[in-house]
Design an enzyme around this catalytic site. Sequence first.
Site, short mmCIF file in Angstrom:
data_model
loop_
_atom_site.label_atom_id
_atom_site.label_comp_id
_atom_site.label_asym_id
_atom_site.label_seq_id
_atom_site.Cartn_x
_atom_site.Cartn_y
_atom_site.Cartn_z
N ASP A 1 49.31 52.34 51.00
CA ASP A 1 49.27 51.45 49.85
C ASP A 1 48.94 50.06 50.39
O ASP A 1 49.13 49.78 51.59
CB ASP A 1 50.57 51.46 49.06
CG ASP A 1 50.35 50.93 47.63
OD1 ASP A 1 49.30 50.32 47.39
OD2 ASP A 1 51.23 51.11 46.78
C1 BGC Z 1 49.41 49.44 44.22
C2 BGC Z 1 48.47 50.62 44.29
C3 BGC Z 1 47.05 50.15 44.16
C4 BGC Z 1 46.77 49.14 45.25
C5 BGC Z 1 45.37 48.59 45.25
C6 BGC Z 1 49.01 48.34 45.17
O1 BGC Z 1 49.74 47.19 44.92
O2 BGC Z 1 50.72 49.87 44.47
O3 BGC Z 1 48.79 51.56 43.31
O4 BGC Z 1 46.18 51.23 44.21
O5 BGC Z 1 47.66 48.04 45.09
O6 BGC Z 1 45.17 47.74 44.19
#
Ligand code: BGC
Length: 749
Positions: free
Chosen positions: A262
């Site tokens: 993530d």
């Molecule tokens: C989120 C993800 C997301 C990623 C990219 C993170 O803060 O938890 O679900 O895909 O950001 O934007």
Amino acid sequence: MKKITTLILTGLLAIPSFAKVPVYLDPTADIEARVEDALSRMTLEEKVKVLHAQSKFSAAGVPRLGIPELWTTDGPHGIRPEVMWDEWDQARWTNDSCIAFPALTCLAATWDPSLAYTYGKALGEEARYRKKDILLGPGVNIMRTPLNGRNFEYMGEDPYLASIMVVPYIQGLQSNGVAACVKHFALNNHEVNRHTTNVSLSDRALHEIYLPAFKAAVQKGGAWSLMGAYNLIGDQHLCHNDRMLMKILKGDWGFDGAVVSDWGGTHDTDEAIENGLDLEFGSWTDGLSNGASNAYDYYYLANPYLERLKSGQASEEVLNDKVRRVLRLAFRTTMDRNRPFGSFCSPEHSTAAREVGRKGIVLLKNDRKLLPLDPKSNIKVAVIGENAIKMMTVGGGSSSLKALYEISPLDGLREAFGPQAVVAYARGYVGDPTGEYNGVVSGQDLTETRSQAELTAEAVALARNSDVVIFVGGLNKASGQDCEDSDRASLGLPYGQDELIEALAAANKNIVVVNISGNPVAMPWLGKVRSVVQGWYLGSEAGHSLADVLTGKCNPSGKLPCTFYATLDQVGAHATGSYPGVKRADSDIVDCNYDEDIFVGYRWIDSHKQAPLFPFGHGLSYTTYKYGKPKASASAMTDAGTITITVPVKNIGSVAGSETVQLYISDIKSSLPRPEKELKGFEQIQLQPGAEGEVTFTISKEALEFYNPGVESMVAEPGKFKALIGASSGDIRQIVEFELRDGTLALCE
Ligand code: BGC
């Protein structure tokens, strides 16, 4: 002409006849052979380079070998607008406004796997058109608490339902040569303290509740990538967690894809190397926040990894495994020259969004058939509430979208009722007038200067002078109201909506409440309103989908993918006091023990004999279905045999409709505590008025299993079971008893 021909011929002759296309470039070669060939040609630097980001959303590929960059994009419900190379700020493109599909809770509420395929396929087409290779979704974290700010991005509280729905979504998406990135693996069940929450839970809860949808995504959906979660288990972050990534995911489940971190979920180079991370994104090390061009070299899996490899501290074997996974991802996506080209904002995508929306809307209550409203009846309709006009596609965090268009509920209703009808509007309350996320603005000016008393007075006066009131309220994806990085503070509706609904109910008896949210909400006024509709977040076609249902153009068939609780005490995570955990005295870590164990959602409701507002699986229709006596038979065709149950279902009302018949299994006696019943099957049947049909369930031994920590696997114990057939978890209509005797399924005598 002659000259050109000569040139071409000379050019061809220049290639020696024995020159062969390298295996990795040969589209007819086996993918594993291509991976090995590409791997054998890569330098150490190139290998490390493919393991981490080169921009906010892309990774470098191998330019020297012609292996293209890999581009990721949010999110589960539509293709995120383009951001700058190093920043979250908008690139300000004018051609990146997408079709916003309904949020995943709505998709889950359709209980229709074929629609999940349609959804995934359409989304993949949009991704392809936008030249994205990895779609950061779908999310299948189980809804443990209705306060979780991201539940709207997930598929509800039940592992079986989520497992069935996630598979076709992935297959539809990946049919475009766009990888799914299933998230957030795992136990990311609330947002507060999401980077520091250390979850402890029993192996049973892990395997019975929180992992099945991920396992189905990997093993049945064939997901090509998966995203590690922010939180920790066993004091180790999920983006580099030995047990979860190495043992369970890559070991037990045989996942051959890439684990993506993530964004900012990576914290340690050694752990990232050893514990299964393959692609690092969004780390904010060394100057990245300032957009420094070389910041990516400082990622945990960049220079620090290279140094360890060069000094012999890290093995090339582990490196090669990671690189193979990323290459496999490339050969499945960017290197697949046959993948479709995609399409963007097509009429088909709008139709798919509208269809998912109308099939996912749930009719919760409909006293004396207030709904559907007849647009030709000349009734005076009052539409009240901010959510009738507020754009909902902007907001909520990373799943926020820049939609090409969004039909508001008010616009949808006005269109459905036609220009001759009176569909008046009053705001009623002020929720979130902002409408901005990461520089994308809804363009709506929702500023309001009137006081709440004035807004209430206007709304009540309108209600009094109308034949029917449609109140459209709920949550709105603002921080703390169904939004990433925050949870809700309570189960209740915000902004004084409860008081407003009470005031409207006193002014007009014919009230329909449409609740827009990705989560259950408390409804203290439930007894005072005639109809309640759960509207979720419906995307671009919101107003059309909603109007289709409210006017009966579409007979509602959605069923709740989550329990609607009366109070938070009915939720295991809250009744046990375990949410959101306890901060350790000596560190930032917040320990959260899942004390309710396997008793999540209706499993807790059942075992504590509670009465929720609306049970899991509930959803009404404009017609009535009668379930007849089931016919059951046992077959010894497979090892343990199967039980087949056929249930006649009759539409005894006057409109055509579609019913989802649910099968729950109840273990009458077991060596370990088990939920009173668990969903193990569902079938949808469409019936014309007066028509009768049948649904058939086949129960195999697998449906009887629970996780036995003693033997570390799923087991089915001999004994008696009940097959409960119902219209919801709270409305069981038929029961068939059977048993597992001498290892074989048999009907009870
Ligand atoms: C989120 C993800 C997301 C990623 C990219 C993170 O803060 O938890 O679900 O895909 O950001 O934007």
